[in-house]
Design an enzyme around this catalytic site. Structure first.
Site, PDB file in Angstrom:
ATOM      1  N   THR B 187      38.846  43.480  50.508  1.00 31.50           N
ATOM      2  CA  THR B 187      37.681  43.403  49.637  1.00 31.50           C
ATOM      3  C   THR B 187      36.758  44.541  50.006  1.00 31.50           C
ATOM      4  OG1 THR B 187      36.357  42.069  51.156  1.00 31.50           O
ATOM      5  CG2 THR B 187      37.813  40.904  49.650  1.00 31.50           C
ATOM      6  N   GLU B 331      39.432  36.511  47.851  1.00 33.20           N
ATOM      7  CA  GLU B 331      39.695  35.442  48.820  1.00 33.20           C
ATOM      8  C   GLU B 331      40.307  34.202  48.168  1.00 33.20           C
ATOM      9  OE1 GLU B 331      37.004  37.223  48.535  1.00 33.20           O
ATOM     10  OE2 GLU B 331      36.122  37.751  50.487  1.00 33.20           O
ATOM     11  N   TRP B 448      15.978  25.725  45.591  1.00 32.41           N
ATOM     12  CA  TRP B 448      16.477  27.044  45.226  1.00 32.41           C
ATOM     13  C   TRP B 448      15.988  27.438  43.842  1.00 32.41           C
ATOM     14  CZ3 TRP B 448      22.321  27.260  46.978  1.00 32.41           C
ATOM     15  CH2 TRP B 448      22.347  27.330  48.388  1.00 32.41           C
TER      16      TRP B 448
END
Lengths: 549, 549
Positions: B187, B331, B448
């Site tokens: 990555t 991943e 959040w």
């Protein structure tokens, strides 16, 4: 070098969790014989399966590796048992309610079943068995049926609905090794004791993925599958697990397996897929011919269990229903092949592929073993016994609670492949055609002669009503074919005429020397030629055999 | 209790063997820029892959676990390398030809690549790297391109076709443990060194099954897939492996990734499926708008890599092409979700599902972790960081030849789940909507705030050209949002007006106090908002910030 990937066990538990959440709105519809069927979502069935697991553990004391049997039709409660039992680490043992009573008793005792979950409608079958089932401590009864036949049973009797009511809908599922036993199913061999196949979580999980792949059944959550093939028969070809993996809706006939209710449920519920053996399709065809109904919703039907007569496939083609052959056995979970034709063909060109057993999926390796034990080419001509290998193929049979696994030499090769007992050919593009059973093939001088091919050729003669061909010992060739013929009334053909007729389509070296005319071919209880009987009659000199030059 | 099932490793080798036999007639069509594309059957490509394995072992001395890199476009030779290298027990390392030169050098050295197979057209990229790649002993060149740029290279240079010509088309493939490394892909993290994900045979095999399941791409051997997503990018989303498993034909664009040749190959070859990132679809749409072509053959298109603008999906709907969202990352192999709507909906009802990231397959478990580390419900409202678990999800990164695997705490949870770095919500029926990156979300007093939501709401104001919102430190709340706004020419809005406009759609406690008007939002090389730069500018006092009451 090791990878950097996670290693998560492939388990039935995971299929349950996936189906009841991601596909929670998909449905199981069970026929009831009432005006309305029973309808239950995957979320509801999953919650009830979880309650069942809690009840089995907390109320019945079921522990990991305990065998919990089911004696049930295809219905939502049976699906709940399918998920509850393996997910808690116990072993689901599906009992074949069509077996002779003495075989059922033998099987339950061999498996050491502690619990039997039974449909109320099957208690008349179960009740007389119970005195012979000392390991069965509990009977759980689901669905309608007179309970009084269980009066006086030594086992404790529970009502399914009462047992699960109010139990928690969560369970701290154990993280199971994927190679552990999840389910078992006994084959009813024609010889010897029944043999138990023990499926693993891994085998069920991988098989479920394969069923859902486009190479195989390829259903989606837009489809409904009519699961006629019984859940007590090789996990209903894997459908209950596969449906929870991809959200396919299930239509379950329960005990309403007669042609008329099947036709009704198809017309009302419009399944796009169905799975059943040829006998069912024969009966349904007669029904919809007599009482026409539109069954063309079933664009895609899987047919297996025994070879499907091409005439039946053609009849369904005309109704807009495409039957697709599948081949498999209890030992193969059962998905061995499916006969989807290759791409780009006209219906006429597809036909020769559709009448094969089909192609193997990536998870099944196949080889043909010839008369001398050699691996044969995939040339469409070399006939050998089919051997298969893969993660959902058996490596042994259950040896009982304190026995080693059984690995009979006639069922497993030295390098671990399953000997299917089927003889056939494989085309270069991988399509399998089965031609005979290995035990019926005639092993003549290092070559094999198909008894089925000789029979079909003989039965094409206008004077022949029936013909069975069996192998008999021969000093020079090892084995040679014996032709057993039933003539039609008024037939005039003699042996020489029949043999020269055969010679028109069969290679000369394969033609039988030994002939006998009999009034009828001996048959098994399910109507198949009983070749064992013919071979015994021959050995004991009971047949009037003519030897041709 | 153990099962009685066989235990056969799930390997890339098995996929190769299956594809080249059962699906031997399926084809790989590679665009060449010539009047005719190159066409090769799976049987031919499989035989050539086998020859390549023989050549790598016998001529180049490649042994098990050796890394063999590819620097190639999508083409038949790259598919051959995909199968040859893992099947012989070596490790396929796909190099991303879009990476900066210094990252490529770092990656090849970190992986210890012994061989690089490169397309001739990419030698101008490879040649200047070679002096910095001491582990690379061999370069194998495939396809057109000037070889002279390699003159003087220390590595031995081979012609792909000469290397494989005349080699055996059989190979005694090793029976590999399914958990062994098969392939690796780095990555290109925006921070720190690139990280290598090492796929196993098991992960690739299971991922390939999933790609072929109807829940996911669900292609058949009647389909052709246009594989635009590069083979150097997460195994082209698993398509080369998946196609060999089910016989899907491949259409490979090689280096012809511009809109005009893509449109031409679609019109000529009529793929039913395609896989690419939104940028490709934007370009193709402009092309077929300017030069109309019928591309409606692509009934089913997978779009991923970044979120697809709904307007783009609508535009393709009008062309008869249905784009289906997929989400994943290097991943995750990458299949994480796909946005097939549930059954039984009208197109209007499907729309809210189609613009989500989609549902998880059975092989991927998902959970949302909230600001306090708690697991959040799937209620469609609770936003948390997405963590995933499954057999094709990474558990670590490659640590180098003599290093331990890397398990950074910000990427993996203590119990082994992958922290995706994405923040989102999951509906009760399992549909995921990503709302922000975890690093960009504003953690304000235990709650959040989505930076993306604020940006979208701001950009809906007619005076706002662009807006970026980042978290900045706040004594009381930990973090609070800073709104960075670019106004359109002639705009009259001030901060108070913008905030009250925001207040119409955003909860009061989420409204930014800190505001700044800038001439332009800093961007990364690929055109994304560079929020790191804004945070640094704020920290260093470079921004003229107004604090509202």
């Amino acid at each position: 070098m090791l990878s950097s990937m996670q290693d998560v066990p492939l388990t039935v538990t995971r299929i349950l969790q996936h189906g009841m959440t991601i596909h929670g709105k998909s449905t199981i519809t069970t026929w009831t014989g009432e005006p309305e069927p029973q309808r239950r979502t995957f979320a509801e069935a999953g919650a009830r399966a979880t309650q069942l697991a809690n009840a089995l553990r907390d109320e019945l004391g079921v522990r990991e590796d305990d065998r919990v049997a089911t004696l049930m039709w295809n219905n939502a409660e049976h699906v709940e048992a399918y998920f509850a039992i393996p997910s808690m680490g116990a072993i689901l043992h599906t009992l074949n309610l069509r077996l002779p009573v003495e075989q059922l008793i033998w099987i339950v005792n061999h498996a050491n079943d502690r619990v039997v979950i039974a449909n109320g409608s099957l208690l008349p079958l179960l009740a007389p068995l119970l005195p012979h089932l000392p390991t069965v401590e509990h009977v759980v009864v689901a669905g309608p049926g007179d309970r009084s036949v269980l009066d006086g049973a030594a086992a404790r009797v529970h009502e399914y609905e009462e047992l699960i009511a109010g139990r928690p809908t969560t369970y701290d599922w154990p993280e199971l090794d994927e190679r552990r036993a999840a389910a078992m199913c006994y084959t009813s061999g024609t010889t010897g004791d029944p043999k138990g196949v023990v499926y693993s979580h891994r085998s069920i999980y991988l098989h479920s993925m394969q069923v859902n792949m486009t190479e195989s059944m390829g259903l989606t959550d837009k489809d409904t599958t009519l699961v006629v093939v019984p859940q007590f028969h090789v996990n209903a070809w894997g459908l209950p697990h596969a449906t929870f993996m991809t959200g396919i809706n299930m239509l379950m006939p329960d005990r309403f397996l007669q042609p008329a209710p099947l036709a009704e449920m198809i017309e009302r519920e419009k399944p796009s897929h169905a799975a059943a053996v040829p006998t069912i399709w024969q009966g349904l065809l007669a029904e919809v011919t007599a009482n026409p109904r539109d069954i063309s919703c079933m664009a895609n039907v899987t047919i297996g269990g025994s070879a499907c007569p091409p005439s039946l496939m053609e009849a369904y083609d005309r109704l807009g229903v495409k039957l697709c052959h599948a081949w498999g056995m209890t030992e193969t979970s059962p998905l061995g092949t499916m006969a989807h034709p290759p791409a780009g063909l006209t219906p006429e060109e597809e036909w020769p592929y559709r009448i094969t057993q089909g192609r193997f999926p990536a998870g099944v390796e196949a080889r043909l073993i010839g008369p001398a034990g050699e691996v044969l080419p995939w040339d469409g001509e070399s006939a050998g016994e089919l051997e298969v290998r893969g993660n959902w193929i058996a490596a042994s049979y259950y040896g009982g609670s304190d026995g080693e696994p059984l690995v009979p030499e006639d069922k497993f090769s030295a390098d671990g492949w399953l000997k299917t007992g089927d003889v056939g050919v494989i085309r270069p593009d991988g399509y399998l055609t089965l031609t005979d059973r290995a035990k019926d093939v005639i092993k003549s001088g290092g070559e094999w002669i198909s008894s089925v091919e000789l029979e079909n050729a003989l039965m094409a003669h206008p004077d022949v009503a029936e013909a069975a061909v069996v192998a008999v010992p021969d000093e020079k060739w090892g084995e040679r074919p014996l032709a057993t013929v039933v003539l039609k009334d008024g037939a005039t053909a003699d042996y020489e005429m029949l043999r020269s007729f055969l010679g028109e389509s069969i290679a000369k070296w394969q033609l039988p020397e030994r002939w006998t005319i009999v009034p009828a071919v001996p048959k098994t209880s399910v109507g198949k030629f009983d070749k064992k009987v013919i071979r015994r009659q021959y050995a004991e000199g009971e047949l009037d055999v003519t030897q041709l030059g």
